[in-house]
Motif scaffolding. Structure first.
Motif, mmCIF file in Angstrom:
data_model
loop_
_atom_site.group_PDB
_atom_site.id
_atom_site.type_symbol
_atom_site.label_atom_id
_atom_site.label_comp_id
_atom_site.label_asym_id
_atom_site.label_seq_id
_atom_site.Cartn_x
_atom_site.Cartn_y
_atom_site.Cartn_z
ATOM 1 N N PHE A 1 0.924 -1.378 0.062
ATOM 2 C CA PHE A 1 0.117 0.119 -0.111
ATOM 3 C C PHE A 1 1.102 1.311 0.025
ATOM 4 O O PHE A 1 2.047 1.128 0.427
ATOM 5 N N GLN A 2 0.331 2.401 -0.402
ATOM 6 C CA GLN A 2 0.751 3.751 -0.554
ATOM 7 C C GLN A 2 0.152 4.373 0.771
ATOM 8 O O GLN A 2 -1.238 4.729 0.614
ATOM 9 N N PRO A 3 0.515 4.449 2.064
ATOM 10 C CA PRO A 3 -0.013 4.859 3.040
ATOM 11 C C PRO A 3 -0.275 6.522 3.031
ATOM 12 O O PRO A 3 0.855 7.309 2.859
ATOM 13 N N LEU A 4 -1.371 7.000 2.950
ATOM 14 C CA LEU A 4 -1.864 8.337 3.232
ATOM 15 C C LEU A 4 -2.145 8.720 4.454
ATOM 16 O O LEU A 4 -3.122 8.339 5.169
ATOM 17 N N VAL A 5 -1.335 9.539 5.174
ATOM 18 C CA VAL A 5 -1.456 9.903 6.621
ATOM 19 C C VAL A 5 -2.009 11.040 6.670
ATOM 20 O O VAL A 5 -1.584 12.282 6.238
ATOM 21 N N GLU A 6 -3.358 11.119 7.600
ATOM 22 C CA GLU A 6 -4.109 12.417 7.576
ATOM 23 C C GLU A 6 -3.650 12.955 8.845
ATOM 24 O O GLU A 6 -3.731 12.446 10.050
ATOM 25 N N VAL A 7 -3.615 14.444 8.771
ATOM 26 C CA VAL A 7 -3.371 15.195 10.060
ATOM 27 C C VAL A 7 -4.175 16.447 9.930
ATOM 28 O O VAL A 7 -4.876 16.674 9.233
#
Length: 251
Positions: free
Chosen positions: A154-160
């Motif tokens: 996976f390509q993780p998209l980290v939400e902040v």
């Protein structure tokens, strides 16, 4: 309350309670992911604003529900120029499902983000996608979950949403970071959130503006503030999705 001891909106508390009860898949997944970076570059070279269009049947912050076939909606979004798609897999509050994501990914050729409230490594194994959303506010071991996602392809998209969460995301090794303009504690939206955080994001991070974009002016505002791409949901789902996506990608 969240991991920081902060109060959450009742709808978010309900979503998290349901997420904690959901198990993962029976087998570990291994994903041959479509490159998100290549998709953004292709949109840029074609003169389009890189937009991640979201297939979102409903949500706690929208009225009503859209029951069109998810594959038809997704295909219409790609026709409108979406660089990638975001697909909800949370069933109880957003009307999503892993099955819908699997059908959509098989039908389109752009990267597909799985959008859900993923709290544990086992929950990564529910369905294959190209990207997976990890919300820093709700994940205890962020670096561990980022690594677990990458190990599966996976390509993780980290939400902040805050500077502190941005620091956690960077420390966890995230190279895709989304700034959510919606405060999940109060469900209030402020585009100034992105503008306040973007200057502190490392140059080698791909930065995505999430939530609250409803007009071409909003697109230009977020792009001027440093957004490499925009994730847009409700404003696309309301009406003709092809025309709506085209309106944002040509802003």
């Amino acid at each position: 309350m969240d991991a920081n001891g902060e109060e959450l909106a009742p709808a978010v508390r309900s979503i998290l309670a349901a997420a904690r009860e959901r198990s993962g898949g029976e087998e570990r997944v291994s994903v041959d992911a479509r490159s998100f970076e290549d998709a953004l570059a292709a949109a840029e070279s074609d003169g389009r604003v890189p937009v991640i269009a979201e297939v979102k049947p409903t949500s706690p912050t929208t009225d009503g529900r859209r029951d069109d076939d998810p594959v038809a909606l997704a295909s219409a979004m790609v026709e409108g120029g979406a660089a990638a798609l975001s697909v909800l897999t949370e069933p109880a509050h957003f009307g999503g499902s892993p099955e819908s994501l699997a059908r959509i990914r098989a039908a389109v050729d752009v990267p597909v983000l799985r959008k859900d409230f993923i709290l544990t490594e086992a929950q990564l194994d529910l369905v294959e996608s190209d990207l997976v959303l990890l919300i820093a506010r709700f994940v205890d071991d962020l670096s561990g979950l980022v690594s677990a996602a990458e190990d599966r392809g996976f390509q993780p998209l980290v939400e902040v949403h805050t500077r502190a969460e941005l620091d956690r995301a960077v420390e966890a090794g995230a190279d895709l970071i989304g700034v959510n303009n919606r405060d999940l504690g109060k469900l209030e939206v402020d585009l100034g959130t992105f503008e306040s955080i973007a200057p502190h994001v490392p140059d080698d991070v791909t930065l995505i503006a999430e939530s609250g974009v409803g007009s071409a002016a909003d697109v230009r505002r977020m792009r001027s503030a440093g957004a490499d791409a925009l994730l847009i949901g409700s404003a696309i789902m309301d009406g003709d999705v092809t025309a709506n996506v085209r309106r944002f990608t040509t802003a």
